[in-house]
Design a protein around this motif. Structure first.
Motif, PDB file in Angstrom:
ATOM      1  N   LEU A  14       0.831  -1.213   0.000  1.00 16.64           N
ATOM      2  CA  LEU A  14       0.000   0.000   0.000  1.00 16.64           C
ATOM      3  C   LEU A  14       0.864   1.261   0.000  1.00 16.64           C
ATOM      4  N   LEU A  15       1.939   1.235   0.785  1.00 17.37           N
ATOM      5  CA  LEU A  15       2.791   2.420   0.880  1.00 17.37           C
ATOM      6  C   LEU A  15       3.596   2.627  -0.397  1.00 17.37           C
ATOM      7  N   VAL A  16       4.162   1.545  -0.917  1.00 14.36           N
ATOM      8  CA  VAL A  16       4.999   1.663  -2.115  1.00 14.36           C
ATOM      9  C   VAL A  16       4.167   2.039  -3.339  1.00 14.36           C
ATOM     10  N   SER A  17       2.954   1.495  -3.419  1.00 15.29           N
ATOM     11  CA  SER A  17       2.103   1.762  -4.596  1.00 15.29           C
ATOM     12  C   SER A  17       1.407   3.109  -4.510  1.00 15.29           C
ATOM     13  N   GLY A  18       1.543   3.793  -3.372  1.00 20.03           N
ATOM     14  CA  GLY A  18       0.906   5.103  -3.225  1.00 20.03           C
ATOM     15  C   GLY A  18      -0.601   5.024  -3.145  1.00 20.03           C
ATOM     16  N   ASP A  19      -1.100   4.079  -2.375  1.00 16.12           N
ATOM     17  CA  ASP A  19      -2.553   3.901  -2.239  1.00 16.12           C
ATOM     18  C   ASP A  19      -3.233   5.225  -1.870  1.00 16.12           C
ATOM     19  N   PRO A  20      -4.198   5.691  -2.673  1.00 17.75           N
ATOM     20  CA  PRO A  20      -4.804   7.015  -2.437  1.00 17.75           C
ATOM     21  C   PRO A  20      -5.460   7.156  -1.070  1.00 17.75           C
ATOM     22  N   GLN A  21      -6.145   6.106  -0.630  1.00 22.17           N
ATOM     23  CA  GLN A  21      -6.829   6.188   0.657  1.00 22.17           C
ATOM     24  C   GLN A  21      -5.840   6.309   1.812  1.00 22.17           C
ATOM     25  N   THR A  22      -4.752   5.558   1.721  1.00 22.14           N
ATOM     26  CA  THR A  22      -3.726   5.617   2.757  1.00 22.14           C
ATOM     27  C   THR A  22      -3.076   6.998   2.804  1.00 22.14           C
ATOM     28  N   PHE A  23      -2.715   7.509   1.627  1.00 20.11           N
ATOM     29  CA  PHE A  23      -2.013   8.794   1.604  1.00 20.11           C
ATOM     30  C   PHE A  23      -2.952   9.968   1.866  1.00 20.11           C
ATOM     31  N   SER A  24      -4.258   9.770   1.657  1.00 20.86           N
ATOM     32  CA  SER A  24      -5.214  10.808   2.034  1.00 20.86           C
ATOM     33  C   SER A  24      -5.209  11.012   3.545  1.00 20.86           C
ATOM     34  N   ALA A  25      -5.196   9.906   4.288  1.00 18.26           N
ATOM     35  CA  ALA A  25      -5.144  10.008   5.757  1.00 18.26           C
ATOM     36  C   ALA A  25      -3.834  10.643   6.210  1.00 18.26           C
ATOM     37  N   ILE A  26      -2.741  10.280   5.544  1.00 17.46           N
ATOM     38  CA  ILE A  26      -1.444  10.870   5.899  1.00 17.46           C
ATOM     39  C   ILE A  26      -1.450  12.379   5.635  1.00 17.46           C
ATOM     40  N   GLN A  27      -2.027  12.766   4.493  1.00 19.40           N
ATOM     41  CA  GLN A  27      -2.073  14.189   4.136  1.00 19.40           C
ATOM     42  C   GLN A  27      -2.910  14.992   5.136  1.00 19.40           C
ATOM     43  N   VAL A  28      -4.074  14.477   5.488  1.00 17.09           N
ATOM     44  CA  VAL A  28      -4.930  15.184   6.448  1.00 17.09           C
ATOM     45  C   VAL A  28      -4.229  15.299   7.797  1.00 17.09           C
ATOM     46  N   THR A  29      -3.547  14.233   8.211  1.00 19.53           N
ATOM     47  CA  THR A  29      -2.817  14.269   9.484  1.00 19.53           C
ATOM     48  C   THR A  29      -1.720  15.329   9.452  1.00 19.53           C
ATOM     49  N   ALA A  30      -0.968  15.379   8.362  1.00 19.66           N
ATOM     50  CA  ALA A  30       0.115  16.358   8.253  1.00 19.66           C
ATOM     51  C   ALA A  30      -0.438  17.786   8.274  1.00 19.66           C
ATOM     52  N   ILE A  31      -1.497  18.026   7.525  1.00 21.94           N
ATOM     53  CA  ILE A  31      -2.070  19.379   7.456  1.00 21.94           C
ATOM     54  C   ILE A  31      -2.595  19.827   8.812  1.00 21.94           C
ATOM     55  N   THR A  32      -3.417  19.000   9.434  1.00 21.15           N
ATOM     56  CA  THR A  32      -4.012  19.393  10.721  1.00 21.15           C
ATOM     57  C   THR A  32      -2.949  19.548  11.813  1.00 21.15           C
ATOM     58  N   THR A 187      -7.898  10.857   9.655  1.00 17.14           N
ATOM     59  CA  THR A 187      -6.474  10.963   9.934  1.00 17.14           C
ATOM     60  C   THR A 187      -5.856   9.564  10.073  1.00 17.14           C
ATOM     61  N   ILE A 188      -4.565   9.528  10.313  1.00 17.92           N
ATOM     62  CA  ILE A 188      -3.882   8.244  10.476  1.00 17.92           C
ATOM     63  C   ILE A 188      -4.465   7.466  11.647  1.00 17.92           C
ATOM     64  N   THR A 189      -4.628   8.145  12.784  1.00 17.28           N
ATOM     65  CA  THR A 189      -5.086   7.442  13.982  1.00 17.28           C
ATOM     66  C   THR A 189      -6.532   6.971  13.854  1.00 17.28           C
ATOM     67  N   GLY A 208       0.135   2.612  10.725  1.00 17.61           N
ATOM     68  CA  GLY A 208       0.897   2.511  11.967  1.00 17.61           C
ATOM     69  C   GLY A 208       2.387   2.675  11.725  1.00 17.61           C
ATOM     70  N   LEU A 209       2.872   2.109  10.607  1.00 14.28           N
ATOM     71  CA  LEU A 209       4.289   2.264  10.269  1.00 14.28           C
ATOM     72  C   LEU A 209       4.638   3.734  10.042  1.00 14.28           C
ATOM     73  N   VAL A 210       3.752   4.426   9.322  1.00 10.94           N
ATOM     74  CA  VAL A 210       3.991   5.852   9.074  1.00 10.94           C
ATOM     75  C   VAL A 210       4.027   6.624  10.387  1.00 10.94           C
ATOM     76  N   LEU A 211       3.102   6.310  11.282  1.00 10.79           N
ATOM     77  CA  LEU A 211       3.044   7.003  12.571  1.00 10.79           C
ATOM     78  C   LEU A 211       4.298   6.713  13.400  1.00 10.79           C
ATOM     79  N   MET A 212       4.775   5.473  13.336  1.00  6.07           N
ATOM     80  CA  MET A 212       6.001   5.137  14.062  1.00  6.07           C
ATOM     81  C   MET A 212       7.204   5.882  13.506  1.00  6.07           C
ATOM     82  N   VAL A 213       7.263   6.005  12.177  1.00  4.12           N
ATOM     83  CA  VAL A 213       8.370   6.745  11.563  1.00  4.12           C
ATOM     84  C   VAL A 213       8.347   8.210  12.010  1.00  4.12           C
TER      85      VAL A 213
END
Length: 231
Positions: A14-32, A187-189, A208-213
């Motif tokens: 999911l991370l390597v392929s750039g899954d849109p749903q996964t990266f949407s949560a990452i983007q919202v988390t980063a922005i907020t 968000t991620i959480t 969870g991996l992204v959050l740990m990083v």
């Protein structure tokens, strides 16, 4: 054990392929998170500096209140913000509920006491000889304040990173105020909580991996700044 390893493999895909749903949560988390930290710094540095630098009636009570807010339950913060921005609340007409702006407000309230308390501690821990030395050299009161604020820059950075670590991993406020809306306020959480409850273990692990990083990066940065500030 097999399903854990399988979930981990799917998470990496999911991370390597750039899954849109996964990266949407990452983007919202980063922005907020970044907006909340910026707002917390803007609102909290000056009160924190005054709390550590100045002497005024009620200072001890103010410090006790700020320290108490550090352990304020996040779900209660979410509940209070919800009460104000819900349709029946005093700010209901602004349409902040279930929006990124509403989440930023809640996360700012979460990060603000951290900024104030750690900034005050940074000022209090400065060398006590700084102020009399500057006055002896003929510095004006504003120059003394400016120099003292400059000397606390590493402490303020540490406060910002500590607050970021707290905000980025928050789930209660994001769930109550943001509503966990897909592509919008998820968000991620909140995504981890939802996807795991649905049995979608792979996405939960990926996020969870992204959050740990992020957590490791923040801790490494805090340690680096602490070493620099102690030199």
């Amino acid at each position: 054990m097999e399903y854990i390893l399988d979930g981990l493999r799917q998470a990496l895909v999911l991370l390597v392929s750039g899954d849109p749903q996964t990266f949407s949560a990452i983007q919202v988390t980063a922005i907020t998170s970044l907006l909340a930290i910026a707002a917390s710094l803007g609102l909290g540095v000056v009160p924190g500096f005054l709390l550590g630098y100045a002497t005024f009636p009620g200072k001890r009570a103010a410090r006790t209140f700020v320290d108490s807010m550090l352990s304020f339950p996040t779900v209660v913060i979410g509940l209070l913000v919800y009460a104000f921005i819900s349709r029946r609340g005093p700010l209901g007409e602004m349409g902040l509920l279930y929006s990124v702006t509403g989440m930023v407000i809640g996360l700012t309230i979460l990060g603000l006491p951290i900024i104030v308390a750690l900034t005050a501690s940074a000022v209090e821990n400065l060398d006590a000889r700084l102020r009399p030395t500057l006055l002896t050299l003929g510095a004006s009161p504003w120059q003394v304040v400016a120099t003292t604020l400059w000397e606390t820059r590493f402490g303020i950075m540490l406060a910002a990173m500590a607050a970021f670590g707290r905000v980025v991993s928050e789930v209660g406020i994001a769930m109550i105020v943001g509503g966990n809306i897909k592509w919008h306020t998820r968000t991620i959480t909140t995504a981890i909580a939802l996807e795991t409850s649905k049995g979608e273990f792979a996405m939960g692990i990926a996020l969870g991996l992204v959050l740990m990083v992020v957590a490791f990066a923040v801790n490494i940065a805090v340690s680096a700044f602490r070493r620099i500030s102690e030199k």
